[in-house]
Scaffold this motif. Structure first.
Motif, PDB file in Angstrom:
ATOM      1  N   ILE A 357       0.844  50.520 -32.904  1.00  0.00           N
ATOM      2  CA  ILE A 357       1.473  50.993 -31.674  1.00  0.00           C
ATOM      3  C   ILE A 357       2.507  49.974 -31.209  1.00  0.00           C
ATOM      4  CG2 ILE A 357       1.013  51.933 -29.371  1.00  0.00           C
ATOM      5  CD1 ILE A 357      -0.647  53.231 -31.644  1.00  0.00           C
ATOM      6  N   LEU A 359       6.618  49.850 -32.392  1.00  0.00           N
ATOM      7  CA  LEU A 359       7.387  49.512 -33.606  1.00  0.00           C
ATOM      8  C   LEU A 359       8.741  48.935 -33.203  1.00  0.00           C
ATOM      9  CD1 LEU A 359       6.537  52.779 -35.605  1.00  0.00           C
ATOM     10  CD2 LEU A 359       5.532  50.507 -35.947  1.00  0.00           C
ATOM     11  N   ASN A 361      11.105  45.129 -32.493  1.00  0.00           N
ATOM     12  CA  ASN A 361      11.659  44.097 -33.382  1.00  0.00           C
ATOM     13  C   ASN A 361      10.587  43.451 -34.255  1.00  0.00           C
ATOM     14  OD1 ASN A 361      14.368  44.193 -32.541  1.00  0.00           O
ATOM     15  ND2 ASN A 361      13.832  43.118 -30.666  1.00  0.00           N
ATOM     16  N   MET A 362       9.425  43.240 -33.673  1.00  0.00           N
ATOM     17  CA  MET A 362       8.335  42.589 -34.399  1.00  0.00           C
ATOM     18  C   MET A 362       7.436  43.611 -35.094  1.00  0.00           C
ATOM     19  SD  MET A 362       8.639  39.332 -33.932  1.00  0.00           S
ATOM     20  CE  MET A 362       7.049  38.599 -34.257  1.00  0.00           C
ATOM     21  N   PRO A 382       7.431  55.075 -28.359  1.00  0.00           N
ATOM     22  CA  PRO A 382       8.131  56.101 -27.570  1.00  0.00           C
ATOM     23  C   PRO A 382       9.640  56.037 -27.755  1.00  0.00           C
ATOM     24  CG  PRO A 382       7.235  54.385 -26.133  1.00  0.00           C
ATOM     25  CD  PRO A 382       6.706  54.128 -27.494  1.00  0.00           C
ATOM     26  N   ILE A 415       1.554  47.328 -19.941  1.00  0.00           N
ATOM     27  CA  ILE A 415       1.692  48.404 -20.938  1.00  0.00           C
ATOM     28  C   ILE A 415       0.489  48.386 -21.883  1.00  0.00           C
ATOM     29  CG2 ILE A 415       3.098  49.255 -22.873  1.00  0.00           C
ATOM     30  CD1 ILE A 415       5.582  48.325 -21.370  1.00  0.00           C
ATOM     31  N   SER A 437       0.476  41.454 -29.270  1.00  0.00           N
ATOM     32  CA  SER A 437       1.522  41.187 -28.275  1.00  0.00           C
ATOM     33  C   SER A 437       1.242  39.858 -27.593  1.00  0.00           C
ATOM     34  CB  SER A 437       1.543  42.266 -27.186  1.00  0.00           C
ATOM     35  OG  SER A 437       0.988  43.480 -27.602  1.00  0.00           O
ATOM     36  N   GLY A 466       8.693  34.659 -35.007  1.00  0.00           N
ATOM     37  CA  GLY A 466       9.883  35.465 -34.762  1.00  0.00           C
ATOM     38  C   GLY A 466      10.068  36.596 -35.750  1.00  0.00           C
ATOM     39  N   ILE A 467      11.226  37.255 -35.630  1.00  0.00           N
ATOM     40  CA  ILE A 467      11.453  38.425 -36.474  1.00  0.00           C
ATOM     41  C   ILE A 467      11.559  38.058 -37.949  1.00  0.00           C
ATOM     42  CG2 ILE A 467      12.412  40.048 -34.788  1.00  0.00           C
ATOM     43  CD1 ILE A 467      15.190  39.014 -35.556  1.00  0.00           C
ATOM     44  N   PHE A 581      14.340  37.508 -30.324  1.00  0.00           N
ATOM     45  CA  PHE A 581      13.328  37.363 -29.282  1.00  0.00           C
ATOM     46  C   PHE A 581      14.110  37.379 -27.967  1.00  0.00           C
ATOM     47  CE2 PHE A 581      10.275  34.264 -27.079  1.00  0.00           C
ATOM     48  CZ  PHE A 581       9.439  35.301 -26.673  1.00  0.00           C
ATOM     49  N   LYS A 588       9.061  36.183 -19.634  1.00  0.00           N
ATOM     50  CA  LYS A 588       7.680  36.650 -19.437  1.00  0.00           C
ATOM     51  C   LYS A 588       6.683  35.566 -19.865  1.00  0.00           C
ATOM     52  CE  LYS A 588       5.719  38.872 -22.750  1.00  0.00           C
ATOM     53  NZ  LYS A 588       5.283  39.822 -23.772  1.00  0.00           N
TER      54      LYS A 588
HETATM   55  P1  NAD Z   1      10.380  44.925 -28.570  1.00  0.00           P
HETATM   56  O1  NAD Z   1      10.790  45.234 -27.174  1.00  0.00           O
HETATM   57  O2  NAD Z   1      11.387  44.947 -29.654  1.00  0.00           O
HETATM   58  O3  NAD Z   1       9.202  45.933 -29.021  1.00  0.00           O
HETATM   59  C1  NAD Z   1       8.242  46.458 -28.146  1.00  0.00           C
HETATM   60  C2  NAD Z   1       8.108  47.929 -28.495  1.00  0.00           C
HETATM   61  O4  NAD Z   1       7.074  48.483 -27.709  1.00  0.00           O
HETATM   62  C3  NAD Z   1       9.379  48.710 -28.182  1.00  0.00           C
HETATM   63  O5  NAD Z   1       9.878  49.338 -29.351  1.00  0.00           O
HETATM   64  C4  NAD Z   1       8.924  49.749 -27.150  1.00  0.00           C
HETATM   65  O6  NAD Z   1       9.563  50.996 -27.303  1.00  0.00           O
HETATM   66  C5  NAD Z   1       7.446  49.817 -27.440  1.00  0.00           C
HETATM   67  N1  NAD Z   1       6.688  50.354 -26.316  1.00  0.00           N
HETATM   68  C6  NAD Z   1       6.915  50.205 -24.991  1.00  0.00           C
HETATM   69  N2  NAD Z   1       6.006  50.918 -24.300  1.00  0.00           N
HETATM   70  C7  NAD Z   1       5.188  51.514 -25.201  1.00  0.00           C
HETATM   71  C8  NAD Z   1       4.074  52.389 -25.095  1.00  0.00           C
HETATM   72  N3  NAD Z   1       3.605  52.775 -23.919  1.00  0.00           N
HETATM   73  N4  NAD Z   1       3.492  52.809 -26.232  1.00  0.00           N
HETATM   74  C9  NAD Z   1       3.945  52.416 -27.433  1.00  0.00           C
HETATM   75  N5  NAD Z   1       5.004  51.587 -27.596  1.00  0.00           N
HETATM   76  C10 NAD Z   1       5.620  51.163 -26.480  1.00  0.00           C
HETATM   77  O7  NAD Z   1       9.634  43.546 -28.518  1.00  0.00           O
HETATM   78  P2  NAD Z   1       9.248  42.583 -29.735  1.00  0.00           P
HETATM   79  O8  NAD Z   1      10.261  41.546 -29.837  1.00  0.00           O
HETATM   80  O9  NAD Z   1       8.881  43.410 -30.909  1.00  0.00           O
HETATM   81  O10 NAD Z   1       7.955  41.881 -29.115  1.00  0.00           O
HETATM   82  C11 NAD Z   1       6.705  42.543 -29.047  1.00  0.00           C
HETATM   83  C12 NAD Z   1       5.673  41.548 -28.555  1.00  0.00           C
HETATM   84  O11 NAD Z   1       5.646  40.419 -29.435  1.00  0.00           O
HETATM   85  C13 NAD Z   1       5.965  40.988 -27.172  1.00  0.00           C
HETATM   86  O12 NAD Z   1       4.749  40.853 -26.474  1.00  0.00           O
HETATM   87  C14 NAD Z   1       6.599  39.647 -27.460  1.00  0.00           C
HETATM   88  O13 NAD Z   1       6.402  38.728 -26.396  1.00  0.00           O
HETATM   89  C15 NAD Z   1       5.882  39.232 -28.694  1.00  0.00           C
HETATM   90  N6  NAD Z   1       6.622  38.324 -29.582  1.00  0.00           N
HETATM   91  C16 NAD Z   1       7.918  38.541 -29.898  1.00  0.00           C
HETATM   92  C17 NAD Z   1       8.585  37.655 -30.744  1.00  0.00           C
HETATM   93  C18 NAD Z   1      10.019  37.861 -31.148  1.00  0.00           C
HETATM   94  O14 NAD Z   1      10.619  36.947 -31.733  1.00  0.00           O
HETATM   95  N7  NAD Z   1      10.613  39.007 -30.885  1.00  0.00           N
HETATM   96  C19 NAD Z   1       7.913  36.535 -31.242  1.00  0.00           C
HETATM   97  C20 NAD Z   1       6.577  36.356 -30.935  1.00  0.00           C
HETATM   98  C21 NAD Z   1       5.947  37.256 -30.090  1.00  0.00           C
END
Ligand code: NAD
Length: 642
Positions: A357, A359, A361-362, A382, A415, A437, A466-467, A581, A588
């Motif tokens: 649940i 999909l 960046n990560m 979504p 969320i 998350s 990261g990604i 990121f 946050k």
């Molecule tokens: P992102 O915003 O790219 O992805 C989050 C996804 O969650 C989005 O695609 C969004 O549409 C989806 N979402 C929102 N509400 C939802 C719901 N009700 N049901 C299902 N999906 C829903 O963020 P990200 O960069 O992928 O990060 C995700 C988590 O990982 C965050 O908690 C972030 O802090 C953590 N994180 C990110 C990184 C990074 O480098 N990007 C690194 C470490 C940790």
């Protein structure tokens, strides 16, 4: 078969390698014969222990027989080599886990494949002629046959030294490094073997003390000094800047070997160290490399130069010693359905049903890696995003229904709580809810408590890396939850990451994560402001990177995720600061660490300032939706008075 003698004498299963003319190099047939004998003797009450030795005084076993691999590999058939390695590694694991004592007598050379059969048993005997080594980097492989496990467990950075220089250990050094257990002068071996056969008991193996400590052990201060860097380039740099005899000799040794193999050796050892180190993990990582070594590595060229043309002048890739991180990742990516399978005949039907649940960046690349590894993954987001190999569900409830494990990768705790409240009632009893998350400790603990109350296992396991780490399967997971939950999802961590640390009860993973990201937020700001200062001092950005990335100011922000466009490895700065990121996610996380600091009354002034700067950046300075490294253009515009 004349190359090996397998028989039972007295109470001992006896294996003798008898190819002394080829230094007892192990052929594929010998490997299968040893495995068959071990399988037969495992439950045979007449066999109390296994004794392995070899004919001739020059070698116990100088390695695996690689000539056939060259013949098939140059013809474009990589499957013979892959099969050899997979079957050999399965044998290595069987010796390591064998329920009865396995005693090996290691005279002369024990190298490569010889280590795989001689150095995983319970009693590894060495004598005055013993010379043990992992020389694979010299032919374009990495130390394999489970050797990276011993290298990763060797004192300090000795493993890096042995694995990249291919140095030979004498008896004393082999015991010091963990490749052998007992020194006994070789003149006593025939009598001891006879006693083992008669009694079926290892009490006769009384260790003696070698005459003096080994030459490698006595060089430990230099080894530690030069091999403690992050990777190959660090080690080469410190050696090049040192005129000592040790440094020059070591440099010479390293220059003979494949740079790609050496860089991957560093990476494998780095990934192995940690709480979930195991032989299975070592073999899996080694196999990722060896399975690709003919097609993408230096292996064919290595054998050509060593044993076919014998010109000893291999044309390695990355011959100047600079191996890009992407080349290392490419060799060590998970192999998906072709991954090493240590259990024969169970290659079918072991994929889990996974709901994924979020999909974003990560989440998308993490889900794709799980699917590529053979799991049945159904995802939901979504925003309509998808991931390769992942089936799409219309809702999170649909994705969670019937899943063995549901993984969430969502923006925040609110969320997570609402999504978990919908899914928990439909999840099947005994399934696991794994949240990756980054959220507040309270939300993580509350969701875990609800899941457990509904008869589920739960773990919070936020990630770092990261990604790039998500795509490359090299994330670090910091997990909170029960032992049972951790054990259930550990195989998934191995696919998505390089390291998983079980930090404690529910919420402990999030606690570790917010501490980590407080460091990250502060170092990214420090890195950006240092670039802005360097600009104003007229310093070239590339020079600044070259210095800081190899000096005491180095950090992940500088070395792996450089905020200056065009400098360092590719990062969001090279893509107009598209996240990566996102700055709001960093805000946050810094908010979470401040919230936690105030809850436990911890003094975190740097974290507080980093939080204030990111807040201003996201809310007032256009940082929303940009990568968190976009702080650099912000600093470029500012002066001291602002
Ligand atoms: P992102 O915003 O790219 O992805 C989050 C996804 O969650 C989005 O695609 C969004 O549409 C989806 N979402 C929102 N509400 C939802 C719901 N009700 N049901 C299902 N999906 C829903 O963020 P990200 O960069 O992928 O990060 C995700 C988590 O990982 C965050 O908690 C972030 O802090 C953590 N994180 C990110 C990184 C990074 O480098 N990007 C690194 C470490 C940790």
């Amino acid at each position: 078969m004349t190359d090996i003698s397998i028989r039972i004498i007295g109470q001992a299963g006896r294996i003798t390698l008898q190819r002394p003319q080829a230094l007892n190099a192990m052929t594929y047939e010998m490997c299968l014969a040893i495995e068959a004998a071990l399988d037969e003797w495992r439950a045979d009450p007449a066999v109390k222990l296994v004794v392995m030795d070899a004919e001739g005084d020059r070698a116990f076993c100088s390695g695996g027989d690689i000539a056939d691999m060259y013949a098939t590999g140059t013809a474009g058939d990589f499957s013979y080599g892959q099969k050899f390695w997979a079957d050999e590694y399965r044998l290595n694991a069987k010796i390591f886990e064998y329920p009865k004592p396995v005693v090996s007598f290691l005279q002369g050379f024990t190298m490569g494949g010889g280590v795989g059969i001689g150095c995983h048993g319970s009693h590894r005997i060495v004598g005055d002629t013993s010379q043990i080594a992992m020389p694979e980097v010299g032919i374009g492989l990495v130390p394999d046959v489970g050797g990276t496990l011993m290298l990763a467990l060797a004192p300090e950075r000795l493993g890096e030294y042995l694995g990249t220089t291919a140095s030979r250990m004498n008896a004393s050094d082999a015991i010091f490094a963990g490749f052998a257990d007992i020194y006994i002068p070789e003149g006593k071996w025939p009598e001891l073997i006879a006693q083992l056969e008669t009694t079926g008991d290892t009490v006769c193996l009384v260790p003696e003390t070698p005459a003096e400590i080994g030459p490698i052990q006595s060089q430990m201060p230099e080894i530690t000094k030069h091999f403690r860097g992050v990777g190959l380039s660090d080690v080469l740099t410190t050696l090049e800047n040192d005129d000592s005899e040790f440094a020059q000799k070591t440099l010479k040794q390293l220059r003979r070997n494949s740079p790609l193999s050496m860089a991957c050796t560093f990476e494998i050892l780095n990934r192995l160290r940690g709480s979930n180190i195991s032989l299975a993990k070592a073999l899996d990582l080694e196999y990722r490399f060896t399975a690709r070594s003919m097609e993408h590595g230096d292996f064919i060229e290595g054998i050509r130069a060593a044993i076919i043309d014998k010109d000893r002048n291999p044309k390695w890739q990355f011959a100047d010693g600079t191996v890009p991180a992407t080349a290392v990742s490419k060799m060590l990516l998970p192999l998906g359905e072709n991954a090493l399978d240590l259990q024969t005949n169970t290659s079918e039907g072991h994929g889990m049903n996974i709901g994924f649940i979020g999909l974003g960046n990560m989440g998308a690349p993490m889900a794709a890696n799980l699917a590529a590894a053979g799991h049945n993954v159904t995802g939901f987001d979504p925003a309509g995003t998808t991931a390769e190999g992942v089936a799409v569900a219309a809702t999170s409830v649909e994705a969670a229904t019937g899943a063995d494990v549901v993984i969430t990768m969502l923006p925040n705790g609110a969320i997570l709580r609402s999504v978990a409240a919908e899914m928990i009632p439909v999840m099947k009893s005994g399934a696991t809810l794994l949240d990756c998350s980054t959220v507040d400790v309270e939300s993580a603990s509350a969701v875990a408590a609800d899941a457990q109350a509904a008869g589920l296992l739960a773990a919070d396991a936020p990630v770092s890396g990261g990604i790039g780490g998500a795509a490359g399967g090299t994330l670090t997971f910091m997990a909170g939850g029960s032992e049972a939950a951790f054990a259930t999802v550990s195989p998934l961590f191995e696919i998505m990451g390089q390291k998983a640390v079980h930090c404690g009860a529910s919420g402990a993973g999030q606690a570790a994560k917010i501490c980590n990201n407080m460091v990250l937020g502060a170092t990214m700001i420090a890195t950006c402001e240092a670039f802005a200062l360097a600009d104003k001092l007229g310093l070239d950005r590339q020079k600044m990177f070259d210095v800081v990335s190899t000096s005491s100011g180095y950090s992940w922000s500088m070395n792996a995720y450089c905020p200056a466009p065009g400098v360092g490895p590719t990062s969001p700065a090279d893509n107009d600061y598209a996240p990566g990121f996102a700055a709001e996610l960093m805000l946050k996380d810094l908010g979470l660490s401040q919230q936690a600091a105030s809850a436990v009354d911890a003094d975190t002034p740097m974290g507080e300032l980093a939080h204030a700067l990111y807040k201003k950046f996201v809310e007032d300075e256009g940082g929303l939706g940009k990568d968190f490294s976009a702080m650099l253009p912000r600093f470029e515009k500012r002066n001291r008075e602002v």
